[in-house]
Write an enzyme that holds these catalytic residues in place. Structure first.
Site, PDB file in Angstrom:
ATOM      1  N   CYS A  26       0.797  -1.223   0.000  1.00 12.01           N
ATOM      2  CA  CYS A  26       0.000   0.000   0.000  1.00 12.01           C
ATOM      3  C   CYS A  26       0.829   1.273   0.000  1.00 12.01           C
ATOM      4  O   CYS A  26       2.029   1.257   0.234  1.00 12.01           O
ATOM      5  CB  CYS A  26      -0.905   0.017   1.225  1.00 12.01           C
ATOM      6  SG  CYS A  26      -1.897  -1.466   1.354  1.00 12.01           S
ATOM      7  N   GLY A  52      -0.538   0.430  -4.954  1.00  9.87           N
ATOM      8  CA  GLY A  52      -1.825  -0.218  -4.729  1.00  9.87           C
ATOM      9  C   GLY A  52      -2.872   0.339  -5.668  1.00  9.87           C
ATOM     10  O   GLY A  52      -3.073   1.554  -5.695  1.00  9.87           O
ATOM     11  N   ASN A 127       0.552   0.791   5.813  1.00  9.24           N
ATOM     12  CA  ASN A 127       1.245   0.040   4.757  1.00  9.24           C
ATOM     13  C   ASN A 127       2.134  -0.977   5.446  1.00  9.24           C
ATOM     14  O   ASN A 127       2.943  -0.615   6.286  1.00  9.24           O
ATOM     15  CB  ASN A 127       2.086   1.001   3.900  1.00  9.24           C
ATOM     16  CG  ASN A 127       3.108   0.280   3.023  1.00  9.24           C
ATOM     17  OD1 ASN A 127       4.214   0.765   2.832  1.00  9.24           O
ATOM     18  ND2 ASN A 127       2.756  -0.865   2.487  1.00  9.24           N
ATOM     19  N   GLY A 128       1.980  -2.229   5.071  1.00 13.90           N
ATOM     20  CA  GLY A 128       2.800  -3.270   5.684  1.00 13.90           C
ATOM     21  C   GLY A 128       1.946  -4.475   5.986  1.00 13.90           C
ATOM     22  O   GLY A 128       0.885  -4.653   5.390  1.00 13.90           O
ATOM     23  N   TYR A 267      12.173  -3.398  -6.902  1.00  9.88           N
ATOM     24  CA  TYR A 267      10.963  -3.364  -7.724  1.00  9.88           C
ATOM     25  C   TYR A 267       9.911  -2.357  -7.256  1.00  9.88           C
ATOM     26  O   TYR A 267       9.296  -1.673  -8.059  1.00  9.88           O
ATOM     27  CB  TYR A 267      10.305  -4.753  -7.744  1.00  9.88           C
ATOM     28  CG  TYR A 267       8.925  -4.762  -8.360  1.00  9.88           C
ATOM     29  CD1 TYR A 267       8.766  -4.784  -9.742  1.00  9.88           C
ATOM     30  CD2 TYR A 267       7.777  -4.717  -7.562  1.00  9.88           C
ATOM     31  CE1 TYR A 267       7.493  -4.764 -10.314  1.00  9.88           C
ATOM     32  CE2 TYR A 267       6.509  -4.696  -8.129  1.00  9.88           C
ATOM     33  CZ  TYR A 267       6.372  -4.719  -9.501  1.00  9.88           C
ATOM     34  OH  TYR A 267       5.128  -4.697 -10.052  1.00  9.88           O
TER      35      TYR A 267
HETATM   36  P1  5GP Z   1       6.443 -13.580 -13.024  1.00  6.06           P
HETATM   37  O1  5GP Z   1       5.863 -13.549 -14.391  1.00  6.06           O
HETATM   38  O2  5GP Z   1       7.783 -14.231 -12.952  1.00  6.06           O
HETATM   39  O3  5GP Z   1       5.473 -14.175 -12.029  1.00  6.06           O
HETATM   40  O4  5GP Z   1       6.625 -12.078 -12.540  1.00  6.06           O
HETATM   41  C1  5GP Z   1       7.772 -11.358 -12.881  1.00  6.06           C
HETATM   42  C2  5GP Z   1       7.400  -9.949 -13.193  1.00  6.06           C
HETATM   43  O5  5GP Z   1       6.565  -9.435 -12.160  1.00  6.06           O
HETATM   44  C3  5GP Z   1       8.622  -9.053 -13.250  1.00  6.06           C
HETATM   45  O6  5GP Z   1       8.595  -8.361 -14.487  1.00  6.06           O
HETATM   46  C4  5GP Z   1       8.482  -8.095 -12.082  1.00  6.06           C
HETATM   47  O7  5GP Z   1       8.745  -6.775 -12.490  1.00  6.06           O
HETATM   48  C5  5GP Z   1       7.061  -8.220 -11.646  1.00  6.06           C
HETATM   49  N1  5GP Z   1       6.924  -8.254 -10.163  1.00  6.06           N
HETATM   50  C6  5GP Z   1       7.850  -8.598  -9.249  1.00  6.06           C
HETATM   51  N2  5GP Z   1       7.342  -8.524  -8.006  1.00  6.06           N
HETATM   52  C7  5GP Z   1       6.071  -8.085  -8.123  1.00  6.06           C
HETATM   53  C8  5GP Z   1       5.033  -7.789  -7.174  1.00  6.06           C
HETATM   54  O8  5GP Z   1       5.197  -7.883  -5.960  1.00  6.06           O
HETATM   55  N3  5GP Z   1       3.837  -7.366  -7.692  1.00  6.06           N
HETATM   56  C9  5GP Z   1       3.642  -7.241  -9.036  1.00  6.06           C
HETATM   57  N4  5GP Z   1       2.453  -6.824  -9.462  1.00  6.06           N
HETATM   58  N5  5GP Z   1       4.598  -7.519  -9.937  1.00  6.06           N
HETATM   59  C10 5GP Z   1       5.795  -7.947  -9.500  1.00  6.06           C
HETATM   60 MG    MG Z   2       8.108  -6.154 -14.508  1.00  4.81          MG
END
Ligand code: 5GP
Ligand code: MG
Length: 495
Positions: A26, A52, A127-128, A267
């Site tokens: 969040c 979020g 958030n957390g 990320y």
């Molecule tokens: P995968 O297709 O391997 O499941 O997801 C990898 C992709 O998801 C990467 O491009 C990365 O940027 C993105 N990603 C990594 N961690 C998260 C997250 O916590 N939430 C979301 N929505 N995307 C993520």
């Molecule tokens: Mg990505």
């Protein structure tokens, strides 16, 4: 069969905590002492949209009463209307962006939460993720508390309501001393805005200033959007109260070593934010450079998986001296719904979001850079797309160590059985993704990119549990008791 290892199971988990799993990825915002409190909060939340996207809420206070507006969807879907903002009068406001993946997102689960206490009203947003919220909730329900939501934030409200203390800050401290977990929270009561970070400071929270008004926000990008000045981070374990007399600080918890979430750099945070004194963009670029030093490969072009892989790919390309090109283009207008064609279009799912820039890829030896692999599904599709566009070789470089463990501190990683790297070795992953070579940055390389010499296993500078299984905060709900060592052992065995 091609000998590819199976994709990790996507079957729904029947984990005890899945049905009403508390998890939030969040963004929070708060402002004290501004004529346009609600409008500034809406803008701040807009800048924090990446934290979020499921719902947003704002509560304002006009010195007589509190006003609340909550809406499902993006901030702009509800809070861009002057009519809605006009329903949020007052000089103080707090707001929240919510992301949840299980169960229905219903309005009663949208923060900020508001409750009337013996001392008056209080709005709170967080958030957390609290790691003992189920345990506490069970106890509170036995005591007669009636919960209105499935949010762990509500546990804090009931702990405050049943506290033997009188003053609001004393009650909040009393409540927070009973919770375990990662939290950056903002709260607002009559005449005071409050901000707190958990003792290890896992999630970010900054203080800013505009026109004499004080702001709390998850990231500095929320200050930039309204032209506010960055003052400082709320420190790990610090509780700040902001009132007409200014900013006051207390440290109500036992001192703990700071363990900021390294995944915020990898990320989660926005690249234009500065968190804990580091530029997120610069950190990502340096991880890319470390990756190039650790895992070089002869190739013609470095291509990021947009958007999250872009800064690391730039760092890789600059370090390696290989041209950087936007060989994959992302469509930013992918909505929730689209008109499905009558016939199945091959790979429509990925093509809605990404397309190869054919001229940059055809006949080339390509290095693809992404920030992380979670399930591996994105990588498989992107690699196939790049090969179809004519790449002669595809090498995958990942700007974080293998994601081998779930996060229990507020990032919504799937269960371990669905994490590609938790269940497969490097060669199996390489085959599965369909690349010529695959390499991840080492934990030491990631730490070097953060300005550390290496990862000190006895006292790591960050929470990196998703990469190492080293959980710094007890996961009470998940195994019971003080189980950090136990869980690390389990992670070790499961590898
Ligand atoms: P995968 O297709 O391997 O499941 O997801 C990898 C992709 O998801 C990467 O491009 C990365 O940027 C993105 N990603 C990594 N961690 C998260 C997250 O916590 N939430 C979301 N929505 N995307 C993520
Ligand atoms: Mg990505």
């Amino acid at each position: 069969m091609t000998g590819k290892p199976d994709l990790p199971s996507n079957a729904p988990s029947h984990d005890l905590f899945d049905s009403d799993r508390f998890h939030d990825e969040c963004g929070v915002f708060g402002i004290f002492g501004h004529d346009d409190a609600a409008a500034h909060t809406a803008l701040g939340l807009h800048a924090l949209q990446h934290r979020g996207q499921e719902a947003a809420g704002i509560v304002s206070y006009d010195t007589r009463q509190f006003h609340a507006e909550r809406g499902l969807g993006h901030v702009g879907e509800h809070f861009s209307s002057p009519v809605v903002i006009a329903r949020l009068p007052g000089h103080s406001a707090i707001g929240h962006n919510r992301y949840s993946t299980t169960g229905e997102t219903i309005l009663r689960n949208v923060q900020p939460l508001f409750a009337e206490f013996a001392f008056g009203g209080l709005a709170i947003a967080h958030n957390g993720n609290l790691t003992n919220s189920h345990t506490l909730r069970r106890r509170l329900v036995q005591q007669g508390c009636i919960f209105q939501s499935t949010l762990d934030t509500e546990v804090i409200i009931h702990l405050m309501a049943t506290s033997r203390y009188h003053q609001v800050v004393d009650r909040l401290v009393d409540a927070l001393r009973q919770v375990e977990g990662a939290y950056s929270l903002v709260a607002m009561c009559d005449g005071t805005l409050i901000g707190v970070r958990d003792p290890m400071g896992v999630r970010p929270l900054v203080i800013g200033e505009i026109d004499g008004a004080t702001i709390l926000a998850s990231e500095t990008c929320a200050l930039d959007i309204i032209g506010a000045k960055f003052l400082r981070d709320v420190e790990p374990g610090e509780l700040v109260t902001i009132d007409a007399d200014g900013i006051h600080s207390i440290r109500p918890f036992a001192a703990a070593k700071s363990r900021f979430c390294v995944f915020e750099y990898v990320y989660f945070a926005r690249p234009d934010s500065v968190v804990e004194g580091r530029s997120v963009y610069a950190a990502r670029k340096r991880i890319g450079a470390e990756l190039a030093i650790e895992s070089p490969i002869d190739a013609d072009v470095v291509i990021p998986v947009p958007d999250s892989g872009v800064p690391a790919a730039m760092g890789y390309a600059m370090q390696a001296g290989i041209p950087f090109e936007l060989g994959i283009i992302r469509n930013h207008y992918v909505g929730r719904t689209f008109i499905e064609p009558g016939e199945q279009i091959r790979h429509l799912g990925v093509k809605l979001k990404h397309n190869a820039n054919r001229a940059l890829v055809a006949g080339k030896r390509v290095i693809l850079v992404d920030d992380s692999i979670v399930r591996g599904t994105t990588s498989v599709k992107i690699v196939e797309m790049v090969r179809q566009a004519g790449a002669t070789e595809v090498h995958m470089r990942i700007a974080s160590p293998p994601t081998t463990n779930s996060c229990f501190y507020g990032v919504d990683t799937p269960d371990r059985d669905k994490l590609l790297a938790a269940n497969h070795n490097l060669e199996e992953m390489r085959t599965f993704i369909g690349v010529d070579t695959l390499a991840y940055v080492s934990a030491d390389g990631m730490y070097r990119a953060m300005g550390e010499e290496r990862r000190d296993p006895d006292a790591p500078a960050f929470c990196d549990a998703c990469f190492t299984g080293d959980y710094p905060i007890a996961l009470v709900d998940h195994l019971g008791g003080d189980n950090v060592a136990q869980l690390s052992l389990l992670a070790e065995r499961g590898r």
